[in-house]
Enzyme design. Structure first.
Site, short mmCIF file in Angstrom:
data_model
loop_
_atom_site.label_atom_id
_atom_site.label_comp_id
_atom_site.label_asym_id
_atom_site.label_seq_id
_atom_site.Cartn_x
_atom_site.Cartn_y
_atom_site.Cartn_z
N SER A 199 0.84 -1.18 0.07
CA SER A 199 -0.02 0.03 -0.07
C SER A 199 0.97 1.24 0.07
CB SER A 199 -0.92 0.09 1.26
OG SER A 199 -1.43 1.41 1.36
N HIS A 207 -1.03 -1.54 -4.15
CA HIS A 207 -2.51 -1.14 -3.58
C HIS A 207 -2.53 0.48 -3.28
CE1 HIS A 207 -6.07 -2.14 -1.07
NE2 HIS A 207 -5.70 -1.17 -0.29
N ASP A 252 -4.89 3.38 -2.08
CA ASP A 252 -5.66 3.76 -0.88
C ASP A 252 -6.40 5.39 -1.37
OD1 ASP A 252 -6.10 1.68 0.70
OD2 ASP A 252 -3.88 1.88 1.41
N MET A 257 -8.88 7.99 0.16
CA MET A 257 -9.77 8.29 1.45
C MET A 257 -10.55 9.68 1.30
SD MET A 257 -7.42 6.70 4.31
CE MET A 257 -6.57 5.37 3.87
N HIS A 310 -8.32 1.08 -4.01
CA HIS A 310 -9.29 0.84 -2.77
C HIS A 310 -10.04 1.99 -2.34
CE1 HIS A 310 -9.47 -0.34 1.77
NE2 HIS A 310 -10.73 -0.08 1.31
N MET A 330 -12.25 4.13 -0.49
CA MET A 330 -13.08 4.53 0.86
C MET A 330 -13.42 5.99 0.67
SD MET A 330 -9.86 3.12 3.07
CE MET A 330 -8.65 2.96 1.72
N MET A 361 -11.32 -6.25 5.48
CA MET A 361 -10.36 -5.22 6.16
C MET A 361 -10.16 -6.09 7.39
SD MET A 361 -9.97 -2.63 4.46
CE MET A 361 -9.04 -1.75 5.85
N GLY A 408 -0.57 1.43 9.45
CA GLY A 408 0.13 0.93 10.86
C GLY A 408 -0.64 0.89 11.86
N ASP A 458 -6.35 -6.66 4.12
CA ASP A 458 -6.01 -5.73 4.36
C ASP A 458 -6.01 -4.78 5.68
OD1 ASP A 458 -4.84 -2.97 3.73
OD2 ASP A 458 -6.81 -2.27 2.56
N GLY A 493 -2.44 -4.46 9.14
CA GLY A 493 -1.84 -4.89 10.04
C GLY A 493 -1.19 -6.37 9.56
C1 DX5 Z 1 -6.26 1.42 5.71
C2 DX5 Z 1 -5.83 1.03 4.21
C3 DX5 Z 1 -4.61 0.15 4.40
C4 DX5 Z 1 -3.43 0.54 4.95
C5 DX5 Z 1 -2.72 -0.74 5.44
O1 DX5 Z 1 -7.36 1.90 5.62
O2 DX5 Z 1 -6.64 0.43 3.44
O3 DX5 Z 1 -4.20 -0.33 2.86
O4 DX5 Z 1 -2.73 1.19 4.30
O5 DX5 Z 1 -1.69 -0.42 6.00
P1 DX5 Z 1 -0.69 -1.41 6.98
O6 DX5 Z 1 -0.31 -2.43 6.27
O7 DX5 Z 1 0.22 -0.30 7.54
O8 DX5 Z 1 -1.79 -1.74 8.21
ZN ZN Z 2 -6.46 -0.43 1.48
#
Ligand code: DX5
Ligand code: ZN
Length: 229
Positions: free
Chosen positions: A7, A32, A34, A36, A65, A67, A136, A144, A178, A180
């Site tokens: 990501s 990936h 993201d 938002m 992805h 959001m 998720m 993080g 996706d 952690g």
């Molecule tokens: C959270 C994102 C993830 C995130 C994953 O909303 O969709 O893709 O960046 O990040 P890590 O791998 O650090 O949990």
């Molecule tokens: Zn994501």
């Protein structure tokens, strides 16, 4: 058969193009991406302009992805910007079936994203319109965060639904996870049924203090864990 999708949320945005090139050279399969909107999730990131800017730098699939709410208006923009896969949260769309069809009409693979507390039932009547299902394993909005353990049982439940569908239809659906995902938990996540793994901080966090070659080491370590399955 296992896909590693770093990501870029955790990449260095001041050097984003370089980060994309380096992480693919280090062995990543997908990028990936993201998106938002500070509305559906409490954070604001990147949109179609940034997708279009990185598109010429790699042939790797860009896994967008979303959001965001609303969903439909932005779908054609991402398709034009070079996205290969577009996933969205069913709660964010007024008409889930229509949004899935819209993504495919725009030439992309389509998928649904399930938040930790969202039931898998949204899959039931749209299996034929899904190319990917994304679970998720954190609440969306930030990189993080800690992997939520109940995702393992949910992955197994999603895997069972997908396997049953694949047996009857002969069509494959990917199961992505996706949030952690790290070197020390990717093996058990894969055993639970995931076959595509988003990793943000695990990959980009590692290279931050040294040179880009560090991405090789992390991605090789993630793959070595998957090789044990
Ligand atoms: C959270 C994102 C993830 C995130 C994953 O909303 O969709 O893709 O960046 O990040 P890590 O791998 O650090 O949990
Ligand atoms: Zn994501």
């Amino acid at each position: 058969m296992h896909v590693i999708a770093p990501s870029i949320l955790s990449a260095d945005f001041a050097r984003l193009g370089e980060e994309v090139v380096n992480v693919i050279a280090a062995g990543a399969d997908w990028i990936h991406f993201d998106v938002m909107d500070n509305h559906y999730v409490p954070n604001l990131t990147i949109g179609p302009l940034v997708c279009a800017a990185i598109r010429p730098l790699t042939e790797a699939p860009i896994d967008v992805h979303l959001m965001v709410r609303p969903v439909d208006r932005i779908v054609p923009d991402f398709a034009k910007a070079g996205a290969n896969i577009i996933t969205f949260h069913p709660e964010a769309s007024e008409h889930v079936d229509r949004t899935l069809a819209l993504i495919r009409e725009n030439g992309c693979q389509s998928g649904l994203v399930f938040n930790p507390a969202t039931p898998l039932d949204y899959m039931d009547y749209v299996m034929d319109k899904l190319d990917i299902v994304l679970l998720m394993s954190v609440n969306p909005g930030f990189g993080g965060q800690q992997f939520i353990a109940s995702t393992l049982a949910k992955l197994a439940a999603a895997r069972a639904r997908i396997d049953a569908y694949e047996r009857s239809s002969g069509r494959r659906i990917r199961l992505e996870v996706d949030g952690g995902v790290k070197i020390d938990n990717i093996a058990e996540i894969a055993r639970a049924g995931a076959d595509a793994f988003v990793a943000g901080s695990a990959v980009f966090g590692a290279g931050r203090d040294s040179d880009a070659n560090r991405y090789d080491t992390v991605i090789a370590a993630l793959r070595a864990q998957l090789g044990e399955i």
